[in-house]
Design an enzyme around this catalytic site. Sequence first.
Site, PDB file in Angstrom:
ATOM      1  N   ASP A  11      28.242  28.889  28.919  1.00  0.00           N
ATOM      2  CA  ASP A  11      29.253  28.204  28.131  1.00  0.00           C
ATOM      3  C   ASP A  11      30.197  27.497  28.887  1.00  0.00           C
ATOM      4  O   ASP A  11      30.121  27.624  30.104  1.00  0.00           O
ATOM      5  CB  ASP A  11      30.050  29.350  27.436  1.00  0.00           C
ATOM      6  CG  ASP A  11      30.997  28.804  26.397  1.00  0.00           C
ATOM      7  OD1 ASP A  11      30.921  27.671  25.837  1.00  0.00           O
ATOM      8  OD2 ASP A  11      32.225  29.500  26.351  1.00  0.00           O
ATOM      9  N   SER A  12      31.015  26.817  28.530  1.00  0.00           N
ATOM     10  CA  SER A  12      32.000  26.138  29.111  1.00  0.00           C
ATOM     11  C   SER A  12      33.128  27.088  29.764  1.00  0.00           C
ATOM     12  O   SER A  12      34.024  26.800  30.603  1.00  0.00           O
ATOM     13  CB  SER A  12      33.064  25.197  28.302  1.00  0.00           C
ATOM     14  OG  SER A  12      33.548  25.864  27.056  1.00  0.00           O
ATOM     15  N   TYR A  43      34.950  21.342  27.223  1.00  0.00           N
ATOM     16  CA  TYR A  43      34.070  20.156  27.031  1.00  0.00           C
ATOM     17  C   TYR A  43      34.271  19.426  25.628  1.00  0.00           C
ATOM     18  O   TYR A  43      33.811  18.485  25.633  1.00  0.00           O
ATOM     19  CB  TYR A  43      32.601  21.179  26.538  1.00  0.00           C
ATOM     20  CG  TYR A  43      31.542  21.220  27.725  1.00  0.00           C
ATOM     21  CD1 TYR A  43      32.129  22.061  28.896  1.00  0.00           C
ATOM     22  CD2 TYR A  43      30.568  20.700  27.951  1.00  0.00           C
ATOM     23  CE1 TYR A  43      31.236  22.301  29.933  1.00  0.00           C
ATOM     24  CE2 TYR A  43      29.588  20.826  29.040  1.00  0.00           C
ATOM     25  CZ  TYR A  43      30.106  21.598  29.993  1.00  0.00           C
ATOM     26  OH  TYR A  43      29.155  21.919  31.091  1.00  0.00           O
ATOM     27  N   GLY A  44      35.055  20.219  24.887  1.00  0.00           N
ATOM     28  CA  GLY A  44      35.554  19.256  23.731  1.00  0.00           C
ATOM     29  C   GLY A  44      36.356  18.187  24.074  1.00  0.00           C
ATOM     30  O   GLY A  44      36.378  17.203  22.964  1.00  0.00           O
ATOM     31  N   CYS A  75      27.503  27.708  23.203  1.00  0.00           N
ATOM     32  CA  CYS A  75      28.658  26.782  23.257  1.00  0.00           C
ATOM     33  C   CYS A  75      28.020  25.547  22.121  1.00  0.00           C
ATOM     34  O   CYS A  75      27.292  25.079  22.276  1.00  0.00           O
ATOM     35  CB  CYS A  75      29.021  26.103  24.396  1.00  0.00           C
ATOM     36  SG  CYS A  75      30.054  24.574  24.279  1.00  0.00           S
ATOM     37  N   ASN A  76      28.868  25.389  20.969  1.00  0.00           N
ATOM     38  CA  ASN A  76      28.740  24.594  19.814  1.00  0.00           C
ATOM     39  C   ASN A  76      28.690  23.148  20.392  1.00  0.00           C
ATOM     40  O   ASN A  76      27.969  22.292  20.249  1.00  0.00           O
ATOM     41  CB  ASN A  76      29.322  24.659  18.836  1.00  0.00           C
ATOM     42  CG  ASN A  76      29.389  25.902  17.946  1.00  0.00           C
ATOM     43  OD1 ASN A  76      28.776  25.942  17.007  1.00  0.00           O
ATOM     44  ND2 ASN A  76      30.001  26.863  18.552  1.00  0.00           N
ATOM     45  N   THR A  77      29.770  22.868  21.369  1.00  0.00           N
ATOM     46  CA  THR A  77      30.010  21.507  21.964  1.00  0.00           C
ATOM     47  C   THR A  77      28.711  21.003  22.764  1.00  0.00           C
ATOM     48  O   THR A  77      28.430  19.814  22.689  1.00  0.00           O
ATOM     49  CB  THR A  77      31.244  21.520  22.642  1.00  0.00           C
ATOM     50  OG1 THR A  77      32.372  21.903  21.674  1.00  0.00           O
ATOM     51  CG2 THR A  77      31.795  20.128  22.972  1.00  0.00           C
ATOM     52  N   CYS A 192      32.990  27.086  17.127  1.00  0.00           N
ATOM     53  CA  CYS A 192      33.217  27.006  18.667  1.00  0.00           C
ATOM     54  C   CYS A 192      33.258  28.397  19.004  1.00  0.00           C
ATOM     55  O   CYS A 192      33.935  29.361  18.290  1.00  0.00           O
ATOM     56  CB  CYS A 192      34.534  26.218  18.819  1.00  0.00           C
ATOM     57  SG  CYS A 192      35.049  26.564  20.716  1.00  0.00           S
ATOM     58  N   THR A 193      32.455  28.809  20.092  1.00  0.00           N
ATOM     59  CA  THR A 193      32.246  30.204  20.343  1.00  0.00           C
ATOM     60  C   THR A 193      33.460  30.785  20.837  1.00  0.00           C
ATOM     61  O   THR A 193      33.732  31.981  21.035  1.00  0.00           O
ATOM     62  CB  THR A 193      30.966  30.433  21.245  1.00  0.00           C
ATOM     63  OG1 THR A 193      31.556  29.535  22.663  1.00  0.00           O
ATOM     64  CG2 THR A 193      29.986  29.705  20.774  1.00  0.00           C
ATOM     65  N   HIS A 194      34.652  30.088  21.280  1.00  0.00           N
ATOM     66  CA  HIS A 194      35.953  30.742  21.622  1.00  0.00           C
ATOM     67  C   HIS A 194      36.733  31.086  20.525  1.00  0.00           C
ATOM     68  O   HIS A 194      37.406  32.090  20.561  1.00  0.00           O
ATOM     69  CB  HIS A 194      36.956  29.385  22.308  1.00  0.00           C
ATOM     70  CG  HIS A 194      36.188  29.113  23.775  1.00  0.00           C
ATOM     71  ND1 HIS A 194      35.488  28.576  24.031  1.00  0.00           N
ATOM     72  CD2 HIS A 194      36.967  29.560  24.991  1.00  0.00           C
ATOM     73  CE1 HIS A 194      35.100  28.528  25.339  1.00  0.00           C
ATOM     74  NE2 HIS A 194      36.399  29.013  25.959  1.00  0.00           N
TER      75      HIS A 194
HETATM   76  N1  DGL Z   1      32.911  27.122  23.561  1.00  0.00           N
HETATM   77  C1  DGL Z   1      32.829  25.751  23.099  1.00  0.00           C
HETATM   78  C2  DGL Z   1      32.218  25.533  21.922  1.00  0.00           C
HETATM   79  O1  DGL Z   1      31.635  26.525  21.367  1.00  0.00           O
HETATM   80  C3  DGL Z   1      33.844  24.809  23.187  1.00  0.00           C
HETATM   81  C4  DGL Z   1      35.049  24.873  24.230  1.00  0.00           C
HETATM   82  C5  DGL Z   1      35.290  23.838  25.152  1.00  0.00           C
HETATM   83  O2  DGL Z   1      35.841  22.884  24.652  1.00  0.00           O
HETATM   84  O3  DGL Z   1      34.889  23.721  26.250  1.00  0.00           O
HETATM   85  O4  DGL Z   1      32.300  24.532  21.304  1.00  0.00           O
END
Ligand code: DGL
Length: 265
Positions: A11-12, A43-44, A75-77, A192-194
């Site tokens: 992940d990021s 990453y977003g 990570c979705n992004t 978003c996994t966060h």
């Molecule tokens: N955890 C990341 C996701 O699922 C995004 C966080 C980021 O912007 O890096 O999209």
Amino acid sequence: MSPPPTILVFDSGLGGLTVLREIVRARPDAHYVYVADDAFFPYGHHGEEEIIARVVPLVGELIAAHVPDLVVIACNTMSVSVMSHLRAAYRVPFVGTVPAIKPACAASKTRRVSVLGTKATVKREYTQALIRDHGQGCEVTLIGSAELASLAEAALNGVEVSDREIFDELAPCFVGTGATDPARTDTIVLACTHYPLLLDRLVRLAPWPVDWIDPAPAIARRVSDLLPSAGTEADHAGAEMIFTSKRPHALSHALMPFFGGRVPV
Ligand code: DGL
């Protein structure tokens, strides 16, 4: 019995821990390598080409260094941008994390669903296609949050995050006049996994109750299905955590619950 499989979770930052937690529950026998590309966080805020150029070679280096049996892009992004590139470049099986639009639309009673993700995730064609293909006639509202992933990181690092900061990111997801509006949003996709790191606060701050859809348990089932069957829990192997920034951190103990009680080295 076969040796414990190695699962690389990428992940990021710390968000992928919400996916890791479910995978560890499903496969306590595995050895885990968790990699946070915090040097490139968030990453977003990056474009699709930048993400592809960053992730494809970096994942190649991680595969060479750790020889995983399976890689989870938690990570979705990243997933909505790079999965096809990764699968074309490397032979190891990949499991991605993409917005859970299909189950959310199937579950919504009011037929109004919001997708809360990073600005990058909600913009991507991959996400738009999920809505076209799996929206099942629901009104789907896409909300790209600029700050929520950073707020989740901060909160997990013990920094005070106010309700106001979280509420400002969350409020646009709630379409409708209130809890009795028959056309209100009743389901929110945590894309978003966060965000599941903040779930208690999201629930408390929501203007009315909704169902929150987190794909992590489904990802864990998929991972488990792709690996040879588990050994006994007594075999359970170790865990490593890598931050690409190489920044010193003091999180190992705070993160133990996500690793099923192990202290990541
Ligand atoms: N955890 C990341 C996701 O699922 C995004 C966080 C980021 O912007 O890096 O999209």
